[in-house]
Scaffold this motif. Structure first.
Motif, PDB file in Angstrom:
ATOM      1  N   ALA A  14       3.933  -1.646  -6.723  1.00  0.00           N
ATOM      2  CA  ALA A  14       4.598  -1.099  -5.529  1.00  0.00           C
ATOM      3  C   ALA A  14       5.388   0.163  -5.853  1.00  0.00           C
ATOM      4  O   ALA A  14       5.449   1.092  -5.037  1.00  0.00           O
ATOM      5  N   GLN A  15       5.978   0.216  -7.031  1.00  0.00           N
ATOM      6  CA  GLN A  15       6.783   1.377  -7.406  1.00  0.00           C
ATOM      7  C   GLN A  15       5.940   2.551  -7.888  1.00  0.00           C
ATOM      8  O   GLN A  15       6.397   3.687  -7.870  1.00  0.00           O
ATOM      9  N   SER A  16       4.707   2.291  -8.286  1.00  0.00           N
ATOM     10  CA  SER A  16       3.890   3.351  -8.867  1.00  0.00           C
ATOM     11  C   SER A  16       2.947   4.030  -7.873  1.00  0.00           C
ATOM     12  O   SER A  16       2.390   5.076  -8.189  1.00  0.00           O
ATOM     13  N   LEU A  20      -0.364   1.602  -0.148  1.00  0.00           N
ATOM     14  CA  LEU A  20      -1.270   0.524  -0.544  1.00  0.00           C
ATOM     15  C   LEU A  20      -1.320  -0.539   0.536  1.00  0.00           C
ATOM     16  O   LEU A  20      -0.480  -0.574   1.433  1.00  0.00           O
ATOM     17  N   LEU A  21      -2.323  -1.403   0.417  1.00  0.00           N
ATOM     18  CA  LEU A  21      -2.452  -2.582   1.267  1.00  0.00           C
ATOM     19  C   LEU A  21      -2.303  -3.799   0.370  1.00  0.00           C
ATOM     20  O   LEU A  21      -2.887  -3.850  -0.714  1.00  0.00           O
ATOM     21  N   LEU A  22      -1.527  -4.779   0.823  1.00  0.00           N
ATOM     22  CA  LEU A  22      -1.379  -6.049   0.119  1.00  0.00           C
ATOM     23  C   LEU A  22      -1.826  -7.165   1.051  1.00  0.00           C
ATOM     24  O   LEU A  22      -1.263  -7.346   2.132  1.00  0.00           O
ATOM     25  N   PHE A  23      -2.853  -7.909   0.627  1.00  0.00           N
ATOM     26  CA  PHE A  23      -3.336  -9.070   1.368  1.00  0.00           C
ATOM     27  C   PHE A  23      -2.749 -10.305   0.703  1.00  0.00           C
ATOM     28  O   PHE A  23      -2.945 -10.526  -0.487  1.00  0.00           O
ATOM     29  N   GLU A  78       5.271   5.044   0.587  1.00  0.00           N
ATOM     30  CA  GLU A  78       6.410   5.515  -0.213  1.00  0.00           C
ATOM     31  C   GLU A  78       7.314   4.365  -0.664  1.00  0.00           C
ATOM     32  O   GLU A  78       8.539   4.467  -0.635  1.00  0.00           O
ATOM     33  N   GLY A  79       6.710   3.250  -1.055  1.00  0.00           N
ATOM     34  CA  GLY A  79       7.466   2.122  -1.568  1.00  0.00           C
ATOM     35  C   GLY A  79       8.127   1.247  -0.523  1.00  0.00           C
ATOM     36  O   GLY A  79       8.792   0.276  -0.860  1.00  0.00           O
ATOM     37  N   ASN A  80       7.948   1.576   0.756  1.00  0.00           N
ATOM     38  CA  ASN A  80       8.550   0.795   1.833  1.00  0.00           C
ATOM     39  C   ASN A  80       7.470   0.160   2.701  1.00  0.00           C
ATOM     40  O   ASN A  80       6.398   0.736   2.889  1.00  0.00           O
ATOM     41  N   GLU A  81       7.809  -0.988   3.255  1.00  0.00           N
ATOM     42  CA  GLU A  81       6.869  -1.639   4.162  1.00  0.00           C
ATOM     43  C   GLU A  81       6.675  -0.766   5.396  1.00  0.00           C
ATOM     44  O   GLU A  81       7.630  -0.371   6.051  1.00  0.00           O
ATOM     45  N   TYR A  82       5.430  -0.477   5.701  1.00  0.00           N
ATOM     46  CA  TYR A  82       5.072   0.387   6.815  1.00  0.00           C
ATOM     47  C   TYR A  82       4.593  -0.438   8.016  1.00  0.00           C
ATOM     48  O   TYR A  82       4.907  -0.130   9.149  1.00  0.00           O
ATOM     49  N   ALA A  83       3.847  -1.496   7.739  1.00  0.00           N
ATOM     50  CA  ALA A  83       3.341  -2.365   8.806  1.00  0.00           C
ATOM     51  C   ALA A  83       3.102  -3.756   8.229  1.00  0.00           C
ATOM     52  O   ALA A  83       2.780  -3.905   7.051  1.00  0.00           O
TER      53      ALA A  83
END
Length: 109
Positions: A14-16, A20-23, A78-83
């Motif tokens: 997440a920091q790098s 991204l998408l996380l399922f 940018e390291g923050n939850e977007y959706a």
């Protein structure tokens, strides 16, 4: 879709990455098993990386991300939850948000 095995691994990823998408899935979840291939199929349409975690294997992730059900699809920018999409994911809305992230990525480069 790469598999995440631990909370520590998740933090590093997440920091790098910019986006991204996380399922998130769990064991014995028919909704998870039905949704995973649909989400995985989208990976070829977008340049951002897709990751998957089974919270039965890494329960600390569920607590740290305030996940109370499965499946959950999280998009990060940018390291923050977007959706966040939980339980019953509307694929057209997920596609729309992924498209927004894709456009954002083009403007950052």
């Amino acid at each position: 879709m790469e598999q995440i095995q631990s909370y520590e691994e998740w933090i590093e990823i997440a920091q790098s990455l910019d986006s991204l998408l996380l399922f998130v899935k769990t064991d014995n979840c028919s909704v998870c098993d039905g949704l995973l291939p649909q989400v995985a199929a989208l990976q070829s349409d977008y340049s951002l990386p897709f990751y998957m975690v089974n919270i039965a294997d890494a329960p600390e992730i569920a607590g740290q991300l305030s996940l109370f059900t499965a499946p959950v699809v999280l998009l990060y920018k940018e390291g923050n939850e977007y959706a966040r999409f939980a339980r019953f994911v509307q694929m057209n809305e997920l596609n729309k948000r992924l498209g927004e992230l894709e456009e954002w990525g083009k403007h950052v480069d």
